[in-house]
Design an enzyme around this catalytic site. Structure first.
Site, PDB file in Angstrom:
ATOM      1  N   GLU A 139       0.869  -0.886  -0.102  1.00  0.00           N
ATOM      2  CA  GLU A 139       0.076   0.137  -0.321  1.00  0.00           C
ATOM      3  C   GLU A 139       0.462   1.247   0.394  1.00  0.00           C
ATOM      4  OE1 GLU A 139      -4.282  -1.864   1.716  1.00  0.00           O
ATOM      5  OE2 GLU A 139      -2.648  -1.146   3.452  1.00  0.00           O
ATOM      6  N   CYS A 186       3.905   8.308   1.451  1.00  0.00           N
ATOM      7  CA  CYS A 186       3.853   6.972   2.471  1.00  0.00           C
ATOM      8  C   CYS A 186       4.218   5.907   1.816  1.00  0.00           C
ATOM      9  CB  CYS A 186       3.026   6.678   3.519  1.00  0.00           C
ATOM     10  SG  CYS A 186       3.474   5.927   4.707  1.00  0.00           S
ATOM     11  N   CYS A 223       6.427  -7.876   6.917  1.00  0.00           N
ATOM     12  CA  CYS A 223       8.164  -7.035   7.823  1.00  0.00           C
ATOM     13  C   CYS A 223       8.213  -8.262   8.513  1.00  0.00           C
ATOM     14  CB  CYS A 223       7.526  -5.389   8.567  1.00  0.00           C
ATOM     15  SG  CYS A 223       8.708  -5.397   9.612  1.00  0.00           S
ATOM     16  N   CYS A 265       6.450  -5.984  16.011  1.00  0.00           N
ATOM     17  CA  CYS A 265       5.562  -4.454  16.762  1.00  0.00           C
ATOM     18  C   CYS A 265       4.636  -4.688  17.403  1.00  0.00           C
ATOM     19  CB  CYS A 265       5.988  -3.082  16.021  1.00  0.00           C
ATOM     20  SG  CYS A 265       8.116  -2.867  15.833  1.00  0.00           S
ATOM     21  N   CYS A 275       0.777  -2.709  15.768  1.00  0.00           N
ATOM     22  CA  CYS A 275       1.133  -2.587  13.780  1.00  0.00           C
ATOM     23  C   CYS A 275       0.845  -3.534  13.599  1.00  0.00           C
ATOM     24  CB  CYS A 275       2.747  -2.330  13.954  1.00  0.00           C
ATOM     25  SG  CYS A 275       2.798  -2.106  11.655  1.00  0.00           S
ATOM     26  N   CYS A 315      -1.163   5.226   9.822  1.00  0.00           N
ATOM     27  CA  CYS A 315       0.479   4.487  10.689  1.00  0.00           C
ATOM     28  C   CYS A 315      -0.668   3.573  10.906  1.00  0.00           C
ATOM     29  CB  CYS A 315       0.715   5.603  11.037  1.00  0.00           C
ATOM     30  SG  CYS A 315       1.293   6.871  11.103  1.00  0.00           S
TER      31      CYS A 315
HETATM   32  N1  SAH Z   1       9.088  -0.266   9.628  1.00  0.00           N
HETATM   33  C1  SAH Z   1       9.323   1.585  10.112  1.00  0.00           C
HETATM   34  C2  SAH Z   1       8.471   2.192   9.149  1.00  0.00           C
HETATM   35  C3  SAH Z   1       7.166   1.251   9.032  1.00  0.00           C
HETATM   36  S1  SAH Z   1       5.843   2.475  10.599  1.00  0.00           S
HETATM   37  C4  SAH Z   1       8.846   1.620  11.438  1.00  0.00           C
HETATM   38  O1  SAH Z   1       8.945   0.882  12.943  1.00  0.00           O
HETATM   39  O2  SAH Z   1       9.940   3.051  11.797  1.00  0.00           O
HETATM   40  C5  SAH Z   1       5.745   4.000  10.438  1.00  0.00           C
HETATM   41  C6  SAH Z   1       5.590   4.838  11.541  1.00  0.00           C
HETATM   42  O3  SAH Z   1       3.927   3.860  12.061  1.00  0.00           O
HETATM   43  C7  SAH Z   1       5.960   3.807  13.010  1.00  0.00           C
HETATM   44  O4  SAH Z   1       7.232   4.245  13.949  1.00  0.00           O
HETATM   45  C8  SAH Z   1       5.893   2.880  13.383  1.00  0.00           C
HETATM   46  O5  SAH Z   1       6.034   2.479  15.005  1.00  0.00           O
HETATM   47  C9  SAH Z   1       3.752   3.704  13.491  1.00  0.00           C
HETATM   48  N2  SAH Z   1       2.679   2.739  14.120  1.00  0.00           N
HETATM   49  C10 SAH Z   1       2.863   1.131  13.325  1.00  0.00           C
HETATM   50  N3  SAH Z   1       1.436   0.784  14.055  1.00  0.00           N
HETATM   51  C11 SAH Z   1       1.185   1.964  14.179  1.00  0.00           C
HETATM   52  C12 SAH Z   1      -0.549   1.914  14.626  1.00  0.00           C
HETATM   53  N4  SAH Z   1      -1.410   1.086  14.807  1.00  0.00           N
HETATM   54  N5  SAH Z   1      -0.675   3.509  15.314  1.00  0.00           N
HETATM   55  C13 SAH Z   1       0.131   4.720  15.573  1.00  0.00           C
HETATM   56  N6  SAH Z   1       0.890   4.308  15.024  1.00  0.00           N
HETATM   57  C14 SAH Z   1       2.067   2.946  14.344  1.00  0.00           C
HETATM   58 FE1  SF4 Z   2       7.618  -3.559  11.291  1.00  0.00          FE
HETATM   59 FE2  SF4 Z   2       5.750  -2.697  12.130  1.00  0.00          FE
HETATM   60 FE3  SF4 Z   2       7.825  -2.551  13.338  1.00  0.00          FE
HETATM   61 FE4  SF4 Z   2       7.568  -1.089  11.216  1.00  0.00          FE
HETATM   62  S1  SF4 Z   2       6.392  -0.682  13.395  1.00  0.00           S
HETATM   63  S2  SF4 Z   2       8.882  -3.046  12.234  1.00  0.00           S
HETATM   64  S3  SF4 Z   2       6.694  -1.981  10.138  1.00  0.00           S
HETATM   65  S4  SF4 Z   2       6.602  -4.271  12.950  1.00  0.00           S
END
Ligand code: SAH
Ligand code: SF4
Length: 392
Positions: free
Chosen positions: A113, A126, A133, A137, A140, A368
């Site tokens: 996406e 974005c 991934c 996390c 996420c 995000c």
């Molecule tokens: N993998 C990279 C970039 C992608 S995520 C990273 O983790 O930095 C982009 C941002 O969105 C990151 O700061 C991530 O922690 C945040 N993010 C992920 N899931 C989210 C959610 N459900 N609500 C708000 N922010 C989120």
């Molecule tokens: Fe991967 Fe989501 Fe963690 Fe970013 S926030 S490193 S996309 S699992």
């Protein structure tokens, strides 16, 4: 009769792979190699690279026949040997707030996406760097999807190009440089699916193409790469890309960060901060963005805010507070508005900018951390997620 074998062919040092080669995603050096392998005399290669580069990345041309400053038979040769091909847009959704989300299909039938976010003074794209991934996390949505594969440079640059197509942002050949007005797509954030620093070379090459002054020409200061904290690649990012850095910080103790961002077990807060301290000098950039997702009762107390300020002392920083974006089955809740404000206030009073990120495109699940390919079947099991997140 077979064609006479010329000296050129006999001495040709390079060979092209089978099938048409996509010119998108090749660096200048790569494009040069490809043109020489296709029979372009070495002496002409530099000029041809310059011409073709401009057609593709400045004018957005996809058809070799339109490259009118090249000889007809050379264009024909190019058309036989190469393609200029972007990933396919499967669906395009537009949110009430103008945010656009593209579902893009890449080779192998996978999907990623891409989200375009228009704001008053800028338009941010974005983009994704991986399908899924490897990291997990726990807040996420992408993290619940297994890594399927890294995106190629073509697929990364292609996201930028297809958005420019959709926005109608290529200049018209013959009508000037196209630099007249403000750009619709003025900024790029590597904050889509995937961990960009686990696909370093491809991300770097793609960003080099995007930054090239004779093409899309986005300044390195308009590109922000977000990492969960892949420490060994942070200095390389400064040296080889030079873009702005955002870091998914999200917690102020190792105990909580281990749970939220499991990569913390490998490189903990102290190690991460060490790498971040060097970044502004190495990249000659101003501030690092600390991303901090606000999770109710998990990381959002006054004590957290105070610890955060202490931890980042001495690092030129901006703290981006992200209200948690919920997704089906998510194990967290968004902090209350008042709580987020109180948290922001403590950081602000300590002298840091602390913008609260307004969720955009929520109605189309474009915010995000909500990105995830709906058709991708390879899911992590609950047990896998729990184990990685230290919840098991
Ligand atoms: N993998 C990279 C970039 C992608 S995520 C990273 O983790 O930095 C982009 C941002 O969105 C990151 O700061 C991530 O922690 C945040 N993010 C992920 N899931 C989210 C959610 N459900 N609500 C708000 N922010 C989120
Ligand atoms: Fe991967 Fe989501 Fe963690 Fe970013 S926030 S490193 S996309 S699992």
């Amino acid at each position: 009769m077979t064609a006479p074998i010329t000296q050129d062919v006999l001495t040709l040092p390079r060979k092209l792979p089978e099938g048409p080669v996509n010119l998108i995603g090749l660096t200048r050096a790569g494009l040069r190699e490809a043109l020489i392998a296709a029979g372009t005399p070495e002496k002409q290669a530099k000029m041809r690279v310059g011409q073709i580069w401009q057609w593709i990345y400045h004018w957005g041309v996809r058809d070799f026949a339109a490259m009118t400053n090249l000889a007809k038979d050379y264009r024909a040769m190019l058309a036989e040997t190469f393609v200029i091909s972007l990933p396919e847009v499967v669906t395009r959704q537009v949110s009430d707030d103008g945010t656009r989300k593209y579902l893009v299909r890449i080779a192998g039938g996978h999907e990623v996406e891409v989200v375009y976010i228009p704001e008053e003074d800028r338009g941010t794209l974005c983009i994704s760097s991986q399908v899924g991934c490897t990291l997990t996390c726990s807040f996420c949505h992408t993290g619940t999807q297994k890594l399927v594969r890294n995106l190629t440079p073509a697929e990364i640059v292609g996201q930028v190009m297809l958005a420019r197509d959709d926005l109608g942002e290529w200049p018209e050949p013959g009508t000037g440089t196209g630099e007249a007005g403000p750009r619709l797509l003025s900024n790029i954030v590597l904050m889509g699916m995937g961990e960009p620093l686990y696909n370093f070379e491809n991300v770097r090459d793609a960003m080099k193409i995007v930054m090239d002054p004779e093409g899309i020409s986005l300044s390195r200061r308009r590109i922000t790469l977000s990492t969960s904290g892949v420490v060994p690649e942070i200095a390389r990012t400064a040296e080889e890309i030079g873009c702005l850095l955002a870091v998914s910080f999200h917690a102020t103790t190792d105990e909580v960060r281990d749970r939220l961002v499991p990569i913390n077990k490998r490189w903990n807060i102290e190690t991460l901060l060490g790498a971040l301290r060097d970044y502004p000098r190495l990249s000659n950039s101003e501030r690092i963005t600390f991303e901090y997702v606000m999770l109710k009762g998990v990381n959002d107390s006054d004590a957290d805010a105070k610890r955060l300020v202490k931890l980042i002392e001495g690092i030129p920083a901006k703290i981006n507070l992200i209200p948690f974006n919920e997704w089906p089955g998510a194990p967290y809740e968004r902090s209350d508005r008042q709580r987020i404000k109180a948290f922001a206030d403590i950081i602000y009073k300590a002298g840091y900018a602390s913008p609260i990120r307004t969720p955009r495109g929520e109605d189309i699940m474009a915010a995000c951390g909500q990105l995830k390919s709906a058709t991708e079947r390879a899911r992590k099991s609950r047990a896998e997620i729990a184990a990685e997140a230290g919840l098991g």
